[in-house]
Design a protein around this motif. Structure first.
Motif, PDB file in Angstrom:
ATOM      1  N   GLU A 300       0.830  -1.208   0.000  1.00  0.00           N
ATOM      2  CA  GLU A 300       0.000   0.000   0.000  1.00  0.00           C
ATOM      3  C   GLU A 300       0.867   1.262   0.000  1.00  0.00           C
ATOM      4  N   GLN A 301       2.157   1.032  -0.207  1.00  0.00           N
ATOM      5  CA  GLN A 301       3.135   2.121  -0.327  1.00  0.00           C
ATOM      6  C   GLN A 301       3.013   3.132   0.819  1.00  0.00           C
ATOM      7  N   LEU A 302       2.881   2.591   2.017  1.00  0.00           N
ATOM      8  CA  LEU A 302       2.782   3.444   3.205  1.00  0.00           C
ATOM      9  C   LEU A 302       4.161   3.815   3.732  1.00  0.00           C
ATOM     10  N   ILE A 303       5.191   3.169   3.173  1.00  0.00           N
ATOM     11  CA  ILE A 303       6.569   3.485   3.575  1.00  0.00           C
ATOM     12  C   ILE A 303       7.424   3.639   2.316  1.00  0.00           C
ATOM     13  N   ASP A 304       8.606   4.204   2.517  1.00  0.00           N
ATOM     14  CA  ASP A 304       9.532   4.418   1.390  1.00  0.00           C
ATOM     15  C   ASP A 304      10.756   3.511   1.476  1.00  0.00           C
ATOM     16  N   TYR A 305      11.106   3.087   2.709  1.00  0.00           N
ATOM     17  CA  TYR A 305      12.266   2.220   2.924  1.00  0.00           C
ATOM     18  C   TYR A 305      11.879   1.119   3.904  1.00  0.00           C
ATOM     19  N   ILE A 306      12.348  -0.095   3.590  1.00  0.00           N
ATOM     20  CA  ILE A 306      12.126  -1.230   4.494  1.00  0.00           C
ATOM     21  C   ILE A 306      13.465  -1.554   5.155  1.00  0.00           C
ATOM     22  N   ARG A 307      13.435  -1.621   6.494  1.00  0.00           N
ATOM     23  CA  ARG A 307      14.667  -1.701   7.291  1.00  0.00           C
ATOM     24  C   ARG A 307      14.996  -3.120   7.751  1.00  0.00           C
ATOM     25  N   THR A 308      14.280  -4.096   7.274  1.00  0.00           N
ATOM     26  CA  THR A 308      14.544  -5.482   7.714  1.00  0.00           C
ATOM     27  C   THR A 308      16.000  -5.857   7.433  1.00  0.00           C
ATOM     28  N   THR A 309      16.518  -6.796   8.237  1.00  0.00           N
ATOM     29  CA  THR A 309      17.940  -7.155   8.115  1.00  0.00           C
ATOM     30  C   THR A 309      18.118  -8.651   7.896  1.00  0.00           C
ATOM     31  N   ILE A 310      19.341  -8.988   7.477  1.00  0.00           N
ATOM     32  CA  ILE A 310      19.685 -10.383   7.257  1.00  0.00           C
ATOM     33  C   ILE A 310      19.571 -11.175   8.556  1.00  0.00           C
ATOM     34  N   VAL A 311      20.068 -10.586   9.668  1.00  0.00           N
ATOM     35  CA  VAL A 311      20.037 -11.342  10.934  1.00  0.00           C
ATOM     36  C   VAL A 311      18.631 -11.361  11.505  1.00  0.00           C
ATOM     37  N   GLY A 312      17.856 -10.298  11.291  1.00  0.00           N
ATOM     38  CA  GLY A 312      16.549 -10.210  11.947  1.00  0.00           C
ATOM     39  C   GLY A 312      15.428 -10.904  11.202  1.00  0.00           C
ATOM     40  N   ALA A 313      15.600 -11.058   9.885  1.00  0.00           N
ATOM     41  CA  ALA A 313      14.476 -11.534   9.052  1.00  0.00           C
ATOM     42  C   ALA A 313      14.836 -12.839   8.354  1.00  0.00           C
ATOM     43  N   GLY A 314      15.409 -13.770   9.115  1.00  0.00           N
ATOM     44  CA  GLY A 314      15.539 -15.129   8.590  1.00  0.00           C
ATOM     45  C   GLY A 314      16.640 -15.326   7.581  1.00  0.00           C
ATOM     46  N   GLY A 315      17.595 -14.395   7.491  1.00  0.00           N
ATOM     47  CA  GLY A 315      18.760 -14.604   6.632  1.00  0.00           C
ATOM     48  C   GLY A 315      18.592 -14.029   5.235  1.00  0.00           C
ATOM     49  N   LEU A 316      19.561 -14.329   4.391  1.00  0.00           N
ATOM     50  CA  LEU A 316      19.544 -13.846   3.003  1.00  0.00           C
ATOM     51  C   LEU A 316      18.343 -14.413   2.248  1.00  0.00           C
ATOM     52  N   THR A 317      18.020 -15.670   2.517  1.00  0.00           N
ATOM     53  CA  THR A 317      16.942 -16.336   1.767  1.00  0.00           C
ATOM     54  C   THR A 317      15.631 -15.591   1.899  1.00  0.00           C
ATOM     55  N   HIS A 318      15.304 -15.112   3.116  1.00  0.00           N
ATOM     56  CA  HIS A 318      14.013 -14.418   3.290  1.00  0.00           C
ATOM     57  C   HIS A 318      14.141 -12.930   2.989  1.00  0.00           C
ATOM     58  N   LEU A 319      15.300 -12.349   3.329  1.00  0.00           N
ATOM     59  CA  LEU A 319      15.444 -10.904   3.075  1.00  0.00           C
ATOM     60  C   LEU A 319      15.374 -10.630   1.574  1.00  0.00           C
ATOM     61  N   ARG A 320      15.877 -11.581   0.788  1.00  0.00           N
ATOM     62  CA  ARG A 320      15.824 -11.403  -0.668  1.00  0.00           C
ATOM     63  C   ARG A 320      14.372 -11.376  -1.150  1.00  0.00           C
ATOM     64  N   ARG A 321      13.528 -12.183  -0.504  1.00  0.00           N
ATOM     65  CA  ARG A 321      12.099 -12.207  -0.863  1.00  0.00           C
ATOM     66  C   ARG A 321      11.448 -10.868  -0.506  1.00  0.00           C
ATOM     67  N   ILE A 322      11.782 -10.366   0.674  1.00  0.00           N
ATOM     68  CA  ILE A 322      11.209  -9.071   1.088  1.00  0.00           C
ATOM     69  C   ILE A 322      11.645  -7.974   0.120  1.00  0.00           C
ATOM     70  N   ALA A 323      12.922  -7.986  -0.245  1.00  0.00           N
ATOM     71  CA  ALA A 323      13.444  -6.944  -1.149  1.00  0.00           C
ATOM     72  C   ALA A 323      12.782  -7.028  -2.516  1.00  0.00           C
ATOM     73  N   ASP A 324      12.600  -8.249  -3.011  1.00  0.00           N
ATOM     74  CA  ASP A 324      11.971  -8.398  -4.334  1.00  0.00           C
ATOM     75  C   ASP A 324      10.513  -7.933  -4.289  1.00  0.00           C
ATOM     76  N   PHE A 325       9.830  -8.244  -3.183  1.00  0.00           N
ATOM     77  CA  PHE A 325       8.433  -7.794  -3.043  1.00  0.00           C
ATOM     78  C   PHE A 325       8.397  -6.270  -2.965  1.00  0.00           C
ATOM     79  N   ALA A 326       9.321  -5.708  -2.207  1.00  0.00           N
ATOM     80  CA  ALA A 326       9.377  -4.244  -2.071  1.00  0.00           C
ATOM     81  C   ALA A 326       9.663  -3.588  -3.417  1.00  0.00           C
TER      82      ALA A 326
END
Ligand SMILES: O=C(O)C(=O)C[C@H](O)[C@H](O)CO
Ligand SMILES: [Mg+2]
Length: 426
Positions: A300-326
């Motif tokens: 819903e484009q309520l934010i401009d930057y997503i601050r999730t991290t590799i250590v906090g969000a399940g590693g590279l495997t999941h952070l990559r999914r978040i980044a691609d969705f973003a």
């Protein structure tokens, strides 16, 4: 092709000698290493039958031992004998297989395994992580540092010192008159470590004073340094949606790069109200641990930057999914990078940042020399940017003998109360 670290064989030009491609790479050990070179870090080391090993960060500031137990008792036993090449299947095993999904402890344990396995794959293939992700989208990664001061004058001077160090982006946090503590105002020059005691330090907070004071800081910063520097500010979850909207609006004349954690984001709806009232860019996500925490904020484009991290969000495997969705929704990355994220996370993050097409910025709070000695690494800082190395994997190691010299030292994050005693968001 460089030798795969931890393996005597070289990797020949024709790809022969590559371990972990045609044949299984079996996990023989998974050990948790806790060390406290000035602050606590939790590291997972995964070893394989071909001699290649990988490391991952599992540090959760103030709750480290919960992740240590989760790893030792519930994760490491599952890993022995598994093929280290199967990163995705291992991630799914640890996420779906736990039944009790999500949460900071679970997702940090999964992140540590995930990053260690990506490290192993890079070493086995003789490739740095950014090559495995899809190659560099940029040669260097813009970072921002933390300038802070007890008052506006001190903070203005601190921002000037970061500009002199070559930073083009600086977060500014200042003390608030009448309050003894304000978020982000540390004791040291470059290092800010909030987990300062074995039991939570109590601080007092008054949003009303804060809201009238912060715009004066950014007025002074723009008057002093002009329009060029990218200025950031962290609200650290302390405002109601209306208060966040008010601050965002009052900061519009000062062209912030972002206002972070303007209001607690468990209620993703709250950002709709903030968004309706201000064009100040919004960033959130350092406390998120899966895409489900930010799906609505992004789409819903309520934010401009997503601050999730590799250590906090399940590693590279999941952070990559978040980044691609973003990326689909035009939201850029702005990974958290405080000192309580170890050099292992920072090293992996620089590779991720070099690759990710919708890169925004990388937070970079320098670690101490003692920490850097425990975690030798090949990323480098230069004039406001971090440059990833080209060593196979994420390029960070752990000196176990040195780590053993720094035993765990129980620390907790502070808490905040409003002036009437109400327990508030620190
Ligand atoms: O770096 C930031 O933006 C932070 O908000 C730092 C956090 O307070 C810190 O990581 C908590 O351990
Ligand atoms: Mg923050």
């Amino acid at each position: 092709m460089p030798a795969a670290d931890g393996d005597a064989r070289t990797v020949r030009a024709d790809g022969s000698g590559l371990v972990g491609v045609a044949s299984p790479l079996l996990i023989t050990a998974a050990r948790v290493i806790v060390t406290c070179p000035g602050r606590n870090f939790v590291t997972l080391k995964i070893e394989t039958d071909q001699g290649v090993y990988g490391i991952g960060d599992a540090t959760l500031n103030g709750r480290e031992m919960a992740v240590v137990a989760y790893l030792n008792d519930h994760v490491c036993p599952l890993l022995i004998g598994r093929d280290a090449r199967r990163i995705e299947d291992t991630w799914q095993l640890l996420y779906r297989g736990s039944y009790w999904r999500r949460g900071p402890v679970t997702m940090r344990a999964i992140a540590a395994v995930d990053v260690a396995l990506w490290d192993i794959k890079g070493k086995a293939l003789g490739a740095p992580l950014h090559e495995l992700l899809g190659g560099r989208s940029r040669d260097r990664v813009m970072v921002y540092g933390h300038a802070n001061g007890a008052d506006i004058e001190e903070t203005v001077d601190a921002v000037g010192r970061y500009i002199d160090l070559g930073y083009q982006a600086i977060r500014a946090q200042t003390g608030v008159p009448g309050l003894t503590n304000a978020y982000g105002v540390g004791r040291g020059e470059m290092h800010y470590e909030p987990a300062d005691a074995s039991l939570p330090t109590e601080t007092v907070w008054d949003t009303r004073r804060y809201l009238t004071h912060v715009p004066k800081l950014f007025q002074r910063l723009r008057d002093t340094y002009g329009p060029e520097p990218r200025l950031l500010h962290d609200g650290h979850h302390r405002m109601t949606p209306q208060e966040a909207a008010r601050l965002g609006k009052s900061l519009e004349p000062y062209d912030l790069f972002w206002l972070e954690d303007a209001t607690p984001a468990e209620n993703q709806e709250a950002f709709r109200l903030v968004r309706q009232h201000t064009t100040t860019p919004l960033a959130v996500g350092e406390v998120f641990n899966t895409i489900w925490d930010c799906k609505d904020l992004i789409q819903e484009q309520l934010i401009d930057y997503i601050r999730t991290t590799i250590v906090g969000a399940g590693g590279l495997t999941h952070l990559r999914r978040i980044a691609d969705f973003a990326a689909v929704w035009g939201v850029r990355t702005g990974c958290h990078g405080a000192t309580d994220l170890s050099p292992v996370t920072l090293g992996a993050a620089v590779h991720f940042d070099a690759w990710v097409p919708n890169f925004g910025i990388q937070e970079y709070m320098r670690h101490t020399e003692a920490t850097d000695a425990v975690f030798p690494h090949d990323y480098r800082f230069g004039a406001g940017f971090l440059i990833p190395g080209d060593r196979p994997g994420h390029g960070v190691d752990i000196d176990e003998a040195l780590a053993a010299r720094y035993p765990y030292d129980p620390r907790q994050l502070p808490i905040a109360r409003l002036t009437d005693g109400t327990l508030w968001n620190w």
